[in-house]
Design a protein around this motif. Structure first.
Motif, short mmCIF file in Angstrom:
data_model
loop_
_atom_site.label_atom_id
_atom_site.label_comp_id
_atom_site.label_asym_id
_atom_site.label_seq_id
_atom_site.Cartn_x
_atom_site.Cartn_y
_atom_site.Cartn_z
N ILE A 1 0.92 -1.16 -0.19
CA ILE A 1 -0.02 -0.03 0.12
C ILE A 1 0.92 1.34 -0.03
O ILE A 1 1.69 1.25 0.62
CB ILE A 1 -1.02 -0.03 1.14
N LEU A 2 0.63 2.12 -0.79
CA LEU A 2 1.34 3.44 -0.68
C LEU A 2 0.42 4.53 -0.46
O LEU A 2 -0.87 4.69 -0.88
CB LEU A 2 1.79 3.95 -2.49
N LEU A 3 0.85 5.26 0.73
CA LEU A 3 -0.08 5.94 1.58
C LEU A 3 0.50 7.52 1.77
O LEU A 3 1.52 7.51 2.22
CB LEU A 3 -0.38 5.49 2.83
N ASP A 4 -0.30 8.40 1.36
CA ASP A 4 0.08 9.62 1.49
C ASP A 4 -0.46 10.11 2.96
O ASP A 4 -1.15 9.37 3.67
CB ASP A 4 -0.82 10.62 0.48
N VAL A 5 0.46 11.08 3.53
CA VAL A 5 0.05 11.58 4.81
C VAL A 5 -1.26 12.57 4.75
O VAL A 5 -2.10 12.47 5.55
CB VAL A 5 1.29 12.19 5.37
N MET A 6 -1.12 13.62 4.17
CA MET A 6 -2.24 14.71 4.05
C MET A 6 -3.36 14.37 3.22
O MET A 6 -3.09 14.33 1.96
CB MET A 6 -1.56 15.89 3.62
N ASN B 1 -6.43 11.11 7.86
CA ASN B 1 -5.20 11.35 7.45
C ASN B 1 -4.45 10.01 7.47
O ASN B 1 -4.82 8.86 8.03
CB ASN B 1 -4.49 12.43 8.38
N GLY B 2 -3.15 10.23 6.81
CA GLY B 2 -2.52 8.83 6.58
C GLY B 2 -2.06 8.15 8.13
O GLY B 2 -2.12 6.80 8.27
N TRP B 3 -1.59 9.20 9.20
CA TRP B 3 -1.20 8.55 10.21
C TRP B 3 -2.68 7.61 10.94
O TRP B 3 -2.30 6.31 11.45
CB TRP B 3 -0.96 9.50 11.48
N ASP B 4 -3.56 8.32 10.96
CA ASP B 4 -4.95 7.62 11.65
C ASP B 4 -5.33 6.24 10.70
O ASP B 4 -5.70 5.49 11.27
CB ASP B 4 -6.12 8.60 11.43
N LEU B 5 -4.99 6.51 9.49
CA LEU B 5 -5.42 5.44 8.42
C LEU B 5 -4.55 4.01 8.85
O LEU B 5 -4.93 2.86 8.98
CB LEU B 5 -5.39 5.66 7.13
N ALA C 1 5.25 15.07 1.70
CA ALA C 1 6.22 15.92 1.43
C ALA C 1 7.01 16.25 2.44
O ALA C 1 8.14 17.22 2.67
CB ALA C 1 5.54 17.44 0.86
N LYS C 2 6.76 15.85 3.83
CA LYS C 2 7.23 16.21 5.03
C LYS C 2 8.56 15.47 5.17
O LYS C 2 8.52 13.94 4.91
CB LYS C 2 6.18 15.78 6.29
N GLY C 3 9.73 16.09 5.33
CA GLY C 3 10.97 15.39 5.66
C GLY C 3 11.64 15.49 6.72
O GLY C 3 13.01 15.04 6.76
N GLN C 4 11.13 15.95 7.91
CA GLN C 4 11.58 16.14 9.24
C GLN C 4 11.78 14.77 9.83
O GLN C 4 10.97 13.78 9.51
CB GLN C 4 10.70 16.97 10.08
N LEU C 5 12.96 14.65 10.60
CA LEU C 5 13.03 13.29 11.06
C LEU C 5 11.96 12.99 12.06
O LEU C 5 11.54 11.60 12.00
CB LEU C 5 14.50 13.57 12.20
#
Length: 219
Positions: A48-53, A58-62, A79-83
């Motif tokens: 599964i390829l999953l976007d966050v926003m 949202n992707g986290w809840d999914l 698009a988020k690249g923060q650690l």
């Protein structure tokens, strides 16, 4: 192999789908989290390829909801690249993380790597007796000589070869190939099986009556 793409950006989703289809994957696509979770739970996917926003969920809840029922490999796309974002994804149950923008070749390579984990493969090459299958180039060799297959025939062969030693049902083949009318597909599948056996040998692929098909590990 069957892949689910959950991405709300139409242009990005179209690019992903095109890249994966050209690489031989069977794709389902949705543009929101709510429908994405339903699809992910209702059907069996290799990856599964999953976007966050995402709208709806949202992707986290999914991902959190998915992990309560399934262990399907998930590649997060964002698009988020923060650690801290990468850690959140991995700690939530994601198997890999790809930051936009990315090259299509890298995307395909990561999807293949995740799909290999499901079947316990270590490399892109599957060797069964005198037959070698390169899943990256979608090439088949018998006694070091190339053997040609149509895309559809190759998809059936690769799916069975990745599960060598296990009986695979017609239903499973229909699902992974995205076939809705199993009765209509049955005759077509028989032709695919016939051509695989014709090219690679009758002992390479066996029909287990009433159960499905199997490629013996000592074929």
């Amino acid at each position: 192999m069957k892949v689910l793409v959950i991405e709300d950006d139409e242009d990005i989703r179209a690019t992903i789908v095109q890249s994966l289809r050209e690489a031989g994957f069977n794709i389902d696509e949705v543009d929101n989290g709510t429908e994405g979770l339903y699809q992910a739970l209702e059907w069996n996917y290799e990856v599964i390829l999953l976007d966050v926003m995402l709208p709806g969920m949202n992707g986290w809840d999914l991902l959190t909801a998915l992990r309560k029922q399934k262990t399907t490999p998930v590649l997060m796309l964002t698009a988020k690249g923060q650690l801290e974002d990468r850690l959140q994804g991995l700690n939530s149950g994601a198997d890999d993380y790809l930051v936009k923008p990315y090259e299509p070749q890298e995307l395909v390579a990561r999807v293949r790597a995740l799909a290999r984990r499901v079947t316990g493969q270590v490399t892109n090459e599957i060797r069964i007796g005198s037959v070698l299958i390169d899943t990256a180039s979608r090439s088949v060799f018998k006694n070091e000589q190339p053997v040609k297959f149509t895309n559809a025939q190759y998809n059936v062969l690769e799916y069975l070869a990745c599960r060598a030693g296990a009986v695979v049902s017609r239903e499973a083949l229909c699902e992974t190939l995205g076939i809705e009318d199993e009765e209509e597909f049955s005759n077509v599948l028989n032709v695919y099986i016939y051509n695989i056996r014709k090219r690679l040998g009758k002992d390479f692929l066996q029909n287990k009556r009433g159960q499905g098909f199997i490629i013996p590990t000592d074929a």
